[in-house]
Structure formats: structure tokens, C-alpha cells
Design an enzyme around this catalytic site. Structure first.
Site, short mmCIF file in Angstrom:
data_model
loop_
_atom_site.label_atom_id
_atom_site.label_comp_id
_atom_site.label_asym_id
_atom_site.label_seq_id
_atom_site.Cartn_x
_atom_site.Cartn_y
_atom_site.Cartn_z
N SER A 185 0.83 -1.19 0.00
CA SER A 185 0.00 0.00 0.00
C SER A 185 0.87 1.25 0.00
O SER A 185 1.68 1.44 -0.90
CB SER A 185 -0.95 -0.04 1.20
OG SER A 185 -1.96 0.92 1.07
N ASP A 229 -0.61 -4.65 -3.57
CA ASP A 229 -1.96 -4.09 -3.54
C ASP A 229 -2.02 -2.57 -3.48
O ASP A 229 -2.70 -1.99 -2.63
CB ASP A 229 -2.76 -4.68 -2.39
CG ASP A 229 -4.25 -4.78 -2.75
OD1 ASP A 229 -4.55 -5.25 -3.85
OD2 ASP A 229 -5.10 -4.39 -1.93
N HIS A 278 -7.10 -6.52 1.49
CA HIS A 278 -6.08 -5.51 1.19
C HIS A 278 -4.75 -5.85 1.85
O HIS A 278 -3.69 -5.66 1.25
CB HIS A 278 -6.57 -4.14 1.66
CG HIS A 278 -5.57 -3.05 1.46
ND1 HIS A 278 -5.00 -2.78 0.22
CD2 HIS A 278 -5.01 -2.16 2.34
CE1 HIS A 278 -4.15 -1.77 0.34
NE2 HIS A 278 -4.14 -1.38 1.60
#
Length: 364
Positions: free
Chosen positions: A174, A199, A326
Site C-alpha cells: 500500500s 496491492d 487488502h
């Protein structure tokens, strides 16, 4: 002053560490009344059928095979602050090192299960970035890309000031994925072999920022104990792997010594001014990164136009984990570790062994 028992954060004893008599403000996770939806989370329905977690064991005791005996926790003092880091020593002088960077609000311990799986063939360095976990700096609220990348370079050069014979792979999740790309582009990490991003895609990340404030407002802001924070993380699907949640979630919290309440260590709401800077231009920078590239996603629908074109042109390797949420490295640590091993086997530094060629004697 109520105070907080540090042992409860790490070992989850049955007796709550913080006894607070004042009335809690909302939103706050109430494990007695807020249950996961039976239709949406059938697995968690069984997990919490008896009214929540009665107790959580020490993460050292989760699994007889899960022994972090070589996992080193250390405070790395630099001119930019003192950074909490975790590492596994490389098995040999020429083994690779994986440099792990966590996402916003998370900590280095989100990589714990992955690191444990790869320690037999690689060294590991994971740290809490500025404003997260156990790291302390003069300005914990400065979460700009430039500041965070400079922190990473400083910690790396402090830890490996003499250089490293093996190759280096930078891995980020992220926000950490964006930092990993920018770190690689500085060309200040020697013997760099690759960059692995988990991700995060520029297009979908920028689109999701419009909803981020609502998400942050709706999540609980305080917990009675770290055990309740772990329960919320698993029940909400924030982290789908209970083992990993037990390890990582407590490090995302801090106890208010006056009230005895556990709150988030990182105030993501205050970092709003930096959100766009983390992700703008990320796709193009990733495709220009001077290293082998891997993008790990939970679904192909998250690809934006530049990455879709780049994938068709073979500019990077795309790996999909549709079962993960996630927090891919926490939800699927075994698969992420396998991907990193395959990556190193494919792109790692290969030592060419030279064998003497026998000289055939000519007949007299």
C-alpha cells in the site's frame, strides 16, 4: 492515573491491563454487542459464536512450529530519529536481503509471518516508518514521500554501512509500495535486484481517497485492551488471518496512561494532506523503476490504464491473490513468501561456478 500493562499488549493475558471507569466515547468496538454478520462472514460466525475471544495466547505460543527465536527487535538510532526495526540475519554472506515497508497505519510486524517463512534463504529488515509503531522522530506528523524515503535511506545505510555482498529486494505494501518505488528510483540502495509492490495501484488508490475519511470515521477509535482491537480487526475483515492480527494489531496501538484506553498509534486523519502525494504518478514511476518488478494484487479490476498496458508489454510480473483482502501479506503469508522465493530464484544474483577443464595430453 490508570496506566497500561505492557505485558497485556504483547502476551494477551486473561486479566485486562487497563481498568477505566469513565464512559467511552463512540465509535468504539463493543465485543459483546457488535457481532460479525452471519451472512457476510460465516467463518467468523463460528470463530466468535461464544461471544468473542475469551483470551488470546502469546504470539510466541500460537503454533509449536512458529518460533521467532532469531527475530531481532532493535532501535536504530539515526540523525533523523530512532526507528523500531525487526530483522533476521542473512544465512550466508551472499544471501539476499528483503527490505519490507508497511502500509499506512500498520507496522513492521505486519510482515512477521512472511519473514518467518523466508528466513532460511534470506535476511530480513522491516521497520516502523515515521509516525508508526515504536519509531520516534522530532516530527511524527510529517508523512510526505520525500521525508519517508529519506528516512528509509538513512536507516538502510546506518544498518548496512559497509555494504552488502548479496542482492537486495525492496518490498512494500500500500503506502509502503509507493515508498518502495520511490526508494528504488533514488538509486541509493546498492546491489538492488528488484522491487515488489503489494496491492497499490495509482488509479484505484486515488479513487478510494474520496471514501477514506468516512472509513476512518466509522472505525473504532479506542479499545479496552489490545485483545478487543484484534477481535475487531478480524471481525471487520481488516485482517483476515487471526494469527497475523494477534502479532501486528497490538503494535498499531498506544495506551493513554491517564485513562487506560488503547488508541491508534497513527492518526491517519491528520495525514490527509499527504495522501495524494503518496500515489500520484505511482504507475509511471513503477514502470520506470531500475529493477525487476513484481505487482501483487487481490484482483485484476484494480489495474489502471498504464499498468494494464505495461503488463501486456511484459514490463513487470503480475501475481493475483483473489482470496486475500487488502492486507495481502497478512492474509496470505505463505503465498507471499512463495512468490518472493520464486522471484529470487528467477532474478537473484547467480554465482557462476568455474570448473577446471582437463587438458588432454598429446601422445608422445
Amino acid at each position: 492515573m490508570q496506566g497500561c500493562n505492557r505485558a497485556d499488549q504483547l502476551h494477551f493475558s486473561n486479566r485486562p491491563s487497563c481498568h477505566c471507569t469513565r464512559r467511552f466515547s463512540r465509535p468504539r468496538w463493543n465485543h459483546r454487542t457488535q457481532r460479525p454478520s452471519q451472512n457476510r462472514l460465516p467463518l467468523l460466525q463460528r470463530e466468535f459464536a461464544l461471544g468473542g475471544l475469551k483470551h488470546l495466547p502469546s504470539w510466541h505460543q500460537l503454533n509449536g512450529k512458529l518460533a521467532f527465536d532469531r527475530w531481532k527487535s532493535e532501535q536504530i538510532a539515526t540523525v533523523r530519529g530512532t526507528f523500531q526495526a525487526y530483522s533476521y540475519p542473512p544465512p550466508t554472506a551472499k544471501s539476499p536481503i528483503f527490505f519490507f515497508i508497511h502500509g499506512a497505519g500498520h507496522t513492521a510486524l505486519s510482515w512477521a509471518l512472511v519473514a518467518e517463512k523466508i528466513k532460511d534463504f534470506a535476511g530480513v529488515l522491516a521497520l516502523d516508518v515515521r509516525g508508526h509503531g515504536g519509531t520516534e522522530t522530532e516530527d511524527d506528523h510529517d508523512l510526505s514521500v520525500e521525508t519517508l524515503v529519506e528516512d528509509l535511506v538513512t536507516v538502510w545505510t546506518t544498518k548496512f554501512h559497509a555494504g552488502w555482498e548479496g542482492g537486495v529486494v525492496v518490498v512494500g505494501h500500500s503506502m509502503g509500495g509507493a515508498l518502495a518505488v520511490n526508494l528504488v528510483l533514488t538509486r541509493r540502495i546498492t546491489r538492488l535486484v528488484g522491487v515488489v509492490v503489494l496491492d497499490v495501484v495509482e488509479g484505484t488508490a486515488l479513487e478510494s481517497l474520496a471514501h477514506m475519511e468516512v472509513i476512518l470515521r466509522n472505525r473504532p477509535q479506542e479499545f479496552e485492551t489490545p485483545r478487543h482491537a484484534v477481535e475487531w480487526a478480524v471481525a471487520s475483515g481488516t485482517i483476515r488471518n487471526r494469527q497475523s492480527a494477534i502479532i501486528s494489531v497490538p503494535s498499531m496501538l498506544r495506551c493513554d496512561g491517564d485513562t487506560g484506553i488503547w488508541k491508534w498509534r497513527t492518526s491517519l486523519e491528520k495525514s490527509k494532506g499527504y495522501w495524494k502525494g503518496w500515489f500520484e504518478g505511482l504507475s509511471e514511476r513503477f514502470l520506470k523503476a531500475p529493477a525487476n518488478r513484481v505487482l501483487v494484487l487481490a484482483g485484476t479490476d484494480r489495474l489502471d490504464t498504464p499498468l494494464t498496458i505495461g503488463q501486456m508489454q511484459g514490463k513487470y510480473q503480475l501475481v493475483l491473490y483473489p482470496e486475500a483482502g487488502h492486507a495481502i501479506q497478512e492474509d496470505q503469508p505463505n503465498r507471499v513468501a512463495a512468490t518472493l522465493k520464486e522471484f529470487w530464484d528467477r532474478y537473484g544474483v547467480v554465482e557462476i561456478k568455474r570448473f577446471p577443464i582437463p587438458i588432454r595430453k598429446q601422445p608422445a
